[in-house]
Each structure stands twice: as C-alpha cells, then as structure tokens.
Design a protein around this motif. Structure first.
Motif, PDB file in Angstrom:
ATOM      1  N   PRO A   1      51.162  46.777  50.097  1.00 55.07           N
ATOM      2  CA  PRO A   1      50.523  46.887  48.786  1.00 55.07           C
ATOM      3  C   PRO A   1      49.831  48.241  48.582  1.00 55.07           C
ATOM      4  O   PRO A   1      49.492  48.955  49.515  1.00 55.07           O
ATOM      5  CB  PRO A   1      49.477  45.766  48.836  1.00 55.07           C
ATOM      6  N   THR A   2      49.645  48.572  47.311  1.00 53.42           N
ATOM      7  CA  THR A   2      48.764  49.682  46.935  1.00 53.42           C
ATOM      8  C   THR A   2      47.400  49.087  46.628  1.00 53.42           C
ATOM      9  O   THR A   2      47.263  48.205  45.777  1.00 53.42           O
ATOM     10  CB  THR A   2      49.310  50.427  45.712  1.00 53.42           C
ATOM     11  N   THR A   3      46.356  49.584  47.326  1.00 47.53           N
ATOM     12  CA  THR A   3      45.028  48.974  47.272  1.00 47.53           C
ATOM     13  C   THR A   3      44.026  49.946  46.652  1.00 47.53           C
ATOM     14  O   THR A   3      43.997  51.133  47.012  1.00 47.53           O
ATOM     15  CB  THR A   3      44.565  48.596  48.687  1.00 47.53           C
ATOM     16  N   ASN A   4      43.209  49.447  45.750  1.00 44.49           N
ATOM     17  CA  ASN A   4      42.124  50.253  45.152  1.00 44.49           C
ATOM     18  C   ASN A   4      40.828  49.981  45.908  1.00 44.49           C
ATOM     19  O   ASN A   4      40.388  48.835  46.001  1.00 44.49           O
ATOM     20  CB  ASN A   4      41.952  49.915  43.672  1.00 44.49           C
ATOM     21  N   ILE A   5      40.213  51.050  46.433  1.00 37.73           N
ATOM     22  CA  ILE A   5      38.961  50.964  47.190  1.00 37.73           C
ATOM     23  C   ILE A   5      37.861  51.662  46.392  1.00 37.73           C
ATOM     24  O   ILE A   5      38.021  52.825  45.990  1.00 37.73           O
ATOM     25  CB  ILE A   5      39.098  51.626  48.576  1.00 37.73           C
ATOM     26  N   SER A   6      36.754  50.962  46.165  1.00 37.92           N
ATOM     27  CA  SER A   6      35.594  51.583  45.485  1.00 37.92           C
ATOM     28  C   SER A   6      34.346  51.309  46.304  1.00 37.92           C
ATOM     29  O   SER A   6      34.148  50.195  46.813  1.00 37.92           O
ATOM     30  CB  SER A   6      35.444  51.024  44.060  1.00 37.92           C
TER      31      SER A   6
ATOM     32  N   VAL B   1      37.224  45.934  46.662  1.00 35.05           N
ATOM     33  CA  VAL B   1      38.648  46.096  47.035  1.00 35.05           C
ATOM     34  C   VAL B   1      39.476  45.225  46.104  1.00 35.05           C
ATOM     35  O   VAL B   1      39.205  44.033  45.931  1.00 35.05           O
ATOM     36  CB  VAL B   1      38.890  45.688  48.499  1.00 35.05           C
ATOM     37  N   THR B   2      40.534  45.833  45.509  1.00 31.41           N
ATOM     38  CA  THR B   2      41.473  45.072  44.674  1.00 31.41           C
ATOM     39  C   THR B   2      42.905  45.382  45.119  1.00 31.41           C
ATOM     40  O   THR B   2      43.224  46.513  45.504  1.00 31.41           O
ATOM     41  CB  THR B   2      41.326  45.424  43.183  1.00 31.41           C
ATOM     42  N   ILE B   3      43.764  44.379  45.067  1.00 29.24           N
ATOM     43  CA  ILE B   3      45.203  44.535  45.333  1.00 29.24           C
ATOM     44  C   ILE B   3      45.944  43.954  44.148  1.00 29.24           C
ATOM     45  O   ILE B   3      45.742  42.787  43.786  1.00 29.24           O
ATOM     46  CB  ILE B   3      45.614  43.822  46.632  1.00 29.24           C
TER      47      ILE B   3
END
Length: 525
Positions: free
Chosen positions: A66-71, A47-49
């Motif tokens: 926030p817009t969050t990147n989930i991998s 997870v990155t913000i």
C-alpha cells in the motif's frame, strides 16, 4: 451578643477574600497568563491507508503493497520520524518542524507485518499496527481449449472434437505460482453395464508465467479440476467439464504389394485415431473371414491406443477372386475407416531375355537375361538340335540349398545354325517353368570346326551329376524393362530377330511369353 457579631465579621472578611481570589484567577485566565498550561497538547501521529485512518489496535488487511500517508504533529520541533516494517527501518526523516506529512510506499512481506511509526519531539511517541498482506490467489487467463479473460473463469461445460487437447494459459498473480495440479476424471459404462471411473493426475512445478499441459480424454464427459498454488500457499481452483464429441474416423496408412508369387504375403502399416482405437481387423471379402490385428477394449482413455503399427502375414488363395481384403479400423466412439486392397497371386517366375545373339562362325548362341519374382531353386539353360533331338549343350545357371528370388544369366552355348532351340528351365517349389527360345543363326564359315565349338565350352565346369554348368549366384536386382534382342546384328553385320516358338502361351506381367516347348525325337512336345 458582641462575640457573635465579631464572628460574623470574620466570616464576612473571609468570604470577601475568596471572592477576590476568584476574580483574580478569572482575570489571569482571561489575560492569557495561564493559557499555555490549559492548551498544551502531546505529539500525535496519524496513519491512513487508501484514505482509511488506522487505529492503534487490531489488524488491517491489504492485497498489495500500500501507499501510506504519515502525519506527525507536535507543539515542539520534531527531531526524528522513522517508519519500520517488522523491525527494519524502511524510511527515516528529520523534519525539524512542528508538523510532518508524507506519503510513502510500504514494501510488505506476505502475510503478517508489524508496521511502526516513531516520532521524537519533546518526547518519543510510537504508533504500532499489524498489517496483513493477503496476496490474492493466482488467476488464469486460458488460451486452450477455450479462451477466457483474467477475471472471467471457464464455462461449466465445453465441447471438443478430439480426445487429445491441451490445457494452456497465462498466470496472473502477485506471488510466484509454485505448482499446478490438474485432475481428469472419466466415468464410463463397461460391457457388463457397470460403471467404472478412470482418473489421471497431471502435475506442473515452477510453471513461470504460463503453462501448457496435454490431456487425454475419453469420449463423452470428462471432469477437470485445476488447482493453482502460489509460494504463499494461496490457491485458486477451477472446475469445469470437457465433453468429447469425436466424429472423426481413424486414419489408415497401408503398405501391401499388388502381386505375390508365394502363398503368403506380408502387409504393414499404421492406424491412428484422435481419441482411442477400439478394434482393427483384416477381413477377406469373399468369405468374411477375419484376422484380428487389435482386439476390442473399454472406452477409457489409453495413450497406447492412439496409434498402432502392424506387421501381418496373410494367406493367399489360388483363385484371385478370393484375394481381396478389407482393413477395418474402429475407434471407441464407433467411427469406422475401411481400406480395401487386392493381392494377385502369381506364382510363376518372371523371365526376361535381354540378349539373344548368335555367332555362326563359332557355332554358338549367346543368351542373357534374368529370372525373378519366385522362390527359385534351380535354373538350367540348354540347346537342342531340332532335327535330331540331340542335346547340344547345357549349363547350370543356379543351384543351391537356399532358394533365391532373382537369378541373372549370361551364357554362350553350342548351337547348330538354323537347327537349334534353347530351353530355359526354372525350378521353384515343386513346379518347373520352361521357356523356349529359337535363335536366328547364320550359316557357319569354313573355320567353324568341332574343335572350335568345343573350345567355347572349355571354361565351364561339370557338376556332380555330370552336366556341364556355369554356377552363378543371384544378384538380387532385376530390370523391369521388356525383353530385348530384336534386330541384333550378327558377325556378318546382318540384323537378326529372335523367334519365340508359339507352342503354349500365358499372360504374365502385361506380355505374352512362350512356355513348355521341347523338341524330342523329331517332334515338339
């Protein structure tokens, strides 16, 4: 010796077996037979913000959603990925692949949020993080009495020209502004050289997207503290000074008569100032006598002192040189406005003759007009025979217990053609004003008998003194035009002109009238 050799052979054979096993193991590993066991990895979640990787411990602070990147990565098929905020499922996916990568927007509640990413592949893996949405405190873009940008606050000190200002602006914030508190503090020195502090607090609730608040300031320095608090308790505070430099004089609106027929006169008006009125007074210019309308006060702000209405009575002197006045208004800064006015004291009533017509046939004179601009007690009209001094007729026009300021009359009195003068007697206060009128009459005809003249008097009554009188109340209205009656045709069609006896004259209201003429015992007195 043989046993020892045997033992050595057994050891040798055992070492050979171990060596062979190791060779086989390395061969199997090299051929990939055990590769699956050595390289197998568990399902992982990243997870990155804002391009910053999150760890699975501690807290992370954001100012907005926030817009969050989930991998998610796994060696097996990923069946399910769920994203939860405070236990509520916000996003749910079925990748059906061994890897998953998605950018999602997180709608967070203010303050603390628990964010979870749950992945189900060969087993269930959970990533859990506390994300704090720290909403920024409200910011203000001021539009009055100065202007600022959203990010730039007010200057430490701003000079204004009036004690009445409006603090206004638009609100910029993530959360709704719940309330605004504005505090104004003014410190001043009193007449005994001690310092005092005047404080005023203004409150605004639910202002919406903008606000506007009127402030009343004192002359000089005014400290302002403005606090803006949103629904989450976040507060922004601006502190600045407003300096009042009032160079404007007060404004006077005055209603005063030019002339009065009584010893006192009523004046009314309004005085206004943009900061504060200090003192208002009326001074008589001849002797500097003062009549205070509004007394002096300290300089602290006072909404009651922005405007003052007055309704005063001033005394007039007999000499009009003493009836000039000066209205003086001073504000708390020392700015002064003056208004000079004069009231002429003219106690004599104003008499206006509108009709003076003779009827030679009937032996009468018809006189009409009005008396005004005095406190009138009584009005009498009479006719006198100029040769014999005989009083031919008399009429009480007005006489009552209550004084009046205007009386109209319209009377026909007995007259002797060519030998009659009419006297109008006006009593006001303890004074009598007399005006004499000489009608121009024609010779009576043969039908002008004593009985005919007496009949003209029959419609008048006699008062308690025995005088014949027509009693008429004042109408309250007057005509400001000049007296008429010149060139009035009589019954014969000739034009006649009334004559005023030049016995004694006085100046009154722009014209000359004759007063005090009475014919008694063959001579004028």
């Amino acid at each position: 010796m043989i046993p020892n050799i045997a033992l050595s052979d057994r050891s040798l054979r055992a070492g050979r077996c171990i060596a062979i096993c190791l060779v086989l193991c390395f061969a199997l590993v090299g051929s990939g037979v055990w590769a699956g066991v050595a390289t197998a990895q568990p399902t992982t979640i990243g997870v990155t913000i804002d391009d910053e990787p999150l760890t699975d411990a501690g807290e992370f602070v954001v100012l907005t959603d926030p817009t969050t990147n989930i991998s998610v990565n796994s060696n097996t098929t990923i069946d399910l990925v769920e994203i939860r905020v405070n236990g509520e499922i916000r996003h749910s996916y079925r990748p059906d692949t061994a890897s998953f990568d998605r950018a999602v927007s997180l709608d967070l509640d203010p303050n603390e949020n628990t964010v979870e990413v749950i992945a189900n592949a060969e087993d269930v893996v959970t990533f859990k993080k506390t994300v704090i949405k720290n909403t920024a405190a409200p910011r203000v873009q001021y539009s009055s009495p100065f202007t600022t940008s959203v990010l730039g606050g007010p200057s430490n000190e701003t000079t204004v020209s009036s004690g009445q200002v409006t603090l206004a602006g638009s609100l910029h914030t993530v959360s709704t502004v719940d309330r605004i508190r504005i505090e104004r503090t003014y410190t001043y020195e009193t007449s005994d050289q001690t310092n005092r502090t005047d404080r005023e607090i203004y409150r605004i609730t639910d202002p919406g997207e903008s606000f506007s608040q009127d402030l009343l300031l004192g002359n000089g320095m005014n400290e302002i503290v403005a606090r803006y608090i949103d629904s989450n308790g976040r507060m922004n505070e601006d502190t600045f000074t407003l300096v009042v430099n009032d160079a404007t004089n007060p404004v006077i609106s005055l209603d005063a008569p030019n002339t009065s027929y009584t010893k006192s006169v009523r004046i009314r008006g309004t005085v206004r100032d943009e900061t504060k009125l200090h003192r208002v007074a009326i001074n008589r210019t001849s002797n500097n006598a003062s009549q205070v309308i509004l007394g002096g006060t300290n300089p602290e702000p006072d909404p009651e002192r922005l405007s003052h209405q007055f309704d005063e009575t001033i005394t007039l002197y007999s000499s009009n040189d003493d009836n000039e006045f000066r209205l003086v208004a001073e504000d708390s800064t020392g700015n002064v406005r003056e208004r000079t006015f004069t009231v002429e004291y003219n106690p004599d009533p104003k008499v206006r003759i509108t009709e003076n017509r003779t009827n030679a046939t009937a032996g009468t004179v018809h006189i009409a007009g009005n008396v005004s601009e005095a406190k009138i007690d009584r009005v009498t009209l009479e006719t006198i025979n100029t040769k014999s001094g005989e009083r031919l007729d008399i009429a009480r026009i007005y006489g009552a217990d209550v004084t009046t300021t205007a009386v109209e009359f319209n009377e026909s009195l007995e007259a002797v053609p060519g030998e009659t003068v009419a006297n109008l007697l006006v009593t006001y206060g303890n004074t009598q004003y007399t005006q004499s009128i000489t009608p121009s009459v024609s010779e009576p005809s043969d039908g002008n008998t004593t009985e005919t003249r007496a009949a003209n008097r029959s419609d008048r009554t006699v008062d308690e003194t025995g005088d014949e009188t027509d009693v008429k109340n004042a109408s309250g209205t007057t005509d400001s035009s000049e007296p008429t009656g010149n060139n009035v045709p009589d019954d014969t069609g000739k034009e006649t002109s009334p004559t005023f006896l030049p016995i004694r004259t006085r100046e009154a209201f722009g014209g000359v009238v004759t007063v005090g003429a009475v014919y008694l015992l063959g001579q004028w007195v």
